[in-house]
Scaffold this active site. Structure first.
Site, PDB file in Angstrom:
ATOM      1  CB  SER A 559       4.404 101.410 123.112  1.00  0.00           C
ATOM      2  OG  SER A 559       4.617 100.204 123.791  1.00  0.00           O
ATOM      3  CG  ASP A 646       5.608 101.819 130.913  1.00  0.00           C
ATOM      4  OD1 ASP A 646       5.111 100.686 130.916  1.00  0.00           O
ATOM      5  OD2 ASP A 646       5.694 102.525 129.891  1.00  0.00           O
ATOM      6  CG  HIS A 678       2.711 101.137 128.541  1.00  0.00           C
ATOM      7  ND1 HIS A 678       4.030 101.294 128.167  1.00  0.00           N
ATOM      8  CD2 HIS A 678       2.041 100.808 127.399  1.00  0.00           C
ATOM      9  CE1 HIS A 678       4.156 101.052 126.872  1.00  0.00           C
ATOM     10  NE2 HIS A 678       2.962 100.766 126.386  1.00  0.00           N
TER      11      HIS A 678
END
Length: 707
Positions: A559, A646, A678
């Site tokens: 991320s 995501d 995600h």
């Protein structure tokens, strides 16, 4: 574009260049791969499938290793197990996992007596008297490739259950209600909710939030059971796109707290739980740059709020105010101490719990309401992670805490308030003869370019020698955003690395929260590059100090940590043999320039607003990985992992990044889960296989694949 051919080995996917020009602040940028954002375009899906086929072909030689790592994870895990029961009302609540099943099962059993505070010791092989199955995730997931539970709660009287389910990975949950006594499914069904729906204390209402088109939770709703969803009352709406909202009841069941927040500013509104249709009252009006959170208690017969805030207190201060007049007189309970970062306060009827960071580690302390004194809970390991959790009761004699370290498996304790004794309830079983004494952990410090000392946590297996005695394969992990701290926690999959001689390290770079609020401030906005250079300096230190060599080091981050990976690959490609980037935020500038994309406006407090500020635009352009792929560098091997659904970091970012890397000859692979979000795939076996895939690639790059 290259399409996979089932009759032949997959060839390198080549995304067709379709240049578009982006213009901001007098700067024209040609983007050759922005067309990959069109998720509904058949050509985009075909390209992602071609990428998957190519990655599968390029890693086919690791199939046996993937199988071994998966088997190791599975063999070390007690597949049929139960969690430590948590008391709430007249029941003990706990979860089951069953061998061969992907998802957990939520259960409860009745208390032996009203004075029963000692959780029953449950055995997977023994029947639990009076057990009720509340929700079996395996049953709910039938017919779906993805399943995630975003809300789960039992009403105070123990009669009703609400649960919110996502079967796509897009974090949109449908809330349903079931009578757990009769098993009857109630007609109430609320689609499109955010996670965290909750019952009112009297069980008449459900409080939930919904999101706007940018995936920002912006509205709090009140649903009365038995009434149409269309008749739900809007309790609160936040129009400012920089702020998200959430809601929950205090542990005392006295108030509903509506929380409004951005990365740097917060505000709370309070409602009497007995009158939820009343107008909420603000606790403290929002003030730019001031964050606070409050917790209800009763002191001297008066309803009070303990408020943790940073108004003139960088590392936060704890004060007490009257719940009837929160903006009135403040009584300081814990004064601000630089470098002593107060993290949170949790209040019970007779005492409170304070979480804080000191010396780079999270701590817990018991708060005495009368004196304001804090008694810290002590542990004997140099590195550990600790936090309170699973404490729904208002007046318990015990505090449930979770504890662990790099070498101590996850542990559940009850802390007895009257005696100060830590009662061991359960330690995560690790099968196969695991012995913590076979492993070691330590913290070392790396000098940054500007002289700042950066902590690095290390864990290794002793039989391979002390870390640093000679160069070893090393896995360096980093994050460094949102004041998020990477805690020294235990990991079963990590053992597959350590047992092959790999040293695992965490670079606690600026932008995280490990060393206090200033640590975070020094790694965000126009200081963001510190995050990247800190990681590079940590890698260099580990090489210079003899822990590893560049050809035996792999970096990993996910991320915002994936942005870190893309940035360091550009800054110092020569330092790493490989880079593993999970759901990586590598096209940061494009994303943050577009306020129509999910969560973009909220992110301006973290990264800056390049749309309206030319200086921020120039600064972000200087480090955004996709913008800065180099033509003069020999890149390490790169594996980017993403998910089609995501909503936080769109798949298009790593897809574009990999296409650009291939232009300059980099050996880059893309793996895209076609039904996930995600957090990746759902289901524990699927998650183990996913991690086994990544670890096999990592071990291969490190040269220990056949160990």
């Amino acid at each position: 574009m290259t399409h996979p051919d089932a009759s032949a080995a997959a060839s390198v996917p080549v995304a067709e260049p379709r240049p578009v020009v982006r213009s901001h602040h007098g700067d024209d940028v040609e983007d050759r791969y922005e067309w990959l954002r069109a998720k509904d375009d058949a050509a985009v899906i075909a390209h992602l499938e071609a990428e998957n086929a190519y990655t599968q072909q390029r890693t086919a030689h690791l199939e046996a290793l993937r199988g071994r790592v998966f088997d190791e994870i599975k063999a070390r895990t007690l597949e049929t197990d139960l969690s430590v029961p948590t008391r709430r009302g007249d029941w003990w609540y706990y979860g089951r996992t069953v061998e061969g099943k992907q998802y957990g099962i939520q259960c409860r059993a009745p208390l032996a007596s009203p004075d029963d505070w000692t959780p029953p010791e449950l055995s997977p092989d023994a029947e639990v008297p009076g057990e009720q199955i509340l929700l079996d995730g395996n049953v709910e997931a039938e017919g779906h490739e993805f399943f995630s539970l975003g809300s789960f709660e039992i009403s105070t009287d123990g009669r009703l259950m609400l649960y919110g389910v996502d079967v796509a990975g897009d974090e949109r949950y449908t809330v349903r209600v079931r009578d757990v006594i009769s098993g009857e499914q109630l007609p109430d069904e609320i689609p499109g909710t955010f996670a965290g729906a909750t019952f009112s204390p009297d069980g008449r209402f459900i409080v939930y939030t919904t999101v706007d088109d940018a995936w920002r939770p912006d509205t709090v709703w009140l649903h009365e059971l038995g009434t149409p969803v269309e008749a739900d009352a809007k309790l609160f709406h936040e129009p400012d796109e920089r702020y998200w909202v959430g809601a929950g009841f205090t542990r005392s069941d006295r108030f509903l707290m509506i929380e409004v927040g951005s990365s740097i500013t917060s505000e709370e509104w309070i409602l009497d739980a007995a009158d939820l249709r009343a107008e909420p009252r603000v606790v403290w009006p929002r003030s730019e740059g001031v964050e606070y959170e409050s917790s209800h208690a009763v002191v001297g017969g008066e309803d009070v709020l303990f408020v943790l805030h940073n108004d003139g207190a960088l590392d936060f201060e704890l004060v007490r105010v009257a719940a009837s007049d929160p903006s009135g007189e403040r009584t300081v309970v814990i004064e601000h101490r630089p470098g002593h970062r107060l993290l949170g306060v949790s209040t019970f009827r007779d005492w409170g719990v304070v979480g804080y960071r000191r010396g780079g580690l999270a701590r817990l302390g018991l708060l005495d309401y009368a004196s304001g004194a804090v008694e810290e809970l002590e542990f004997d390991e140099p590195l550990y992670a600790v936090g309170s959790g699973g404490n729904p009761e208002w007046a318990p004699p015990l505090l449930r805490i979770g504890y662990g370290s790099f070498i101590t498996p996850g542990t559940v304790y009850d802390y007895e308030i009257a005696t100060g004794e830590l009662l061991l309830r359960k330690r995560q079983p690790v099968l196969g003869g695991y012995d913590p004494a076979d492993y070691a952990q330590a913290r070392v410090w790396a000098p940054a370019t500007d002289g700042t000392r950066i902590p690095i946590s290390l864990v290794w297996k002793r039989s391979f020698g002390e870390a640093g005695a000679e160069p070893r394969p090393l896995h360096l992990y980093g994050y460094g955003s949102y004041e998020h701290s990477i805690e020294p926690g235990f990991s079963v999959p990590r053992l597959s690395e350590l047992d092959r001689g790999v040293v695992f390290a965490v670079a606690h770079v600026r932008g995280g929260g490990e060393m206090g609020r200033q640590w975070y401030e020094d790694g965000k906005l126009l200081a963001k590059r510190n995050t990247f250079t800190d990681f590079v300096d940590c890698a260099r230190h580990l090489v210079d100090a003899g822990y590893t060599t560049p050809d035996r080091m792999v970096a990993e981050g996910g991320s915002a940590g994936g942005l870190l990976m893309g940035a360091v690959a550009n800054l110092a490609p020569e330092l790493f043999a490989g880079v593993l980037a999970d759901v990586p935020f590598v096209d940061a500038l494009t994303t943050i320039l577009d306020p129509s994309l999910p969560l973009t406006v909220i992110e301006w407090d973290e990264w800056g607003d390049p749309l309206h500020d030319a200086d921020v635009y120039a600064y972000m352009k200087s480090y955004s990985p996709y913008e800065n792929v180099r033509t003069d560098a020999a890149y390490p091997k790169i594996l980017a992992v993403t998910s089609l659904n995501d909503t936080r970091v769109l798949y298009v970012e790593p897809a574009k990044w990999v296409a650009r890397l291939r232009e300059v000859g980099a050996d880059a692979l893309l793996k895209c889960e076609m039904v996930a979000g995600h957090g990746g795939v759902s289901g524990r076996y699927n998650a183990w296989r996913e991690r086994a895939f990544e670890l096999a690639w990592l071990l291969d790059v490190l040269g220990v694949a056949d160990a």
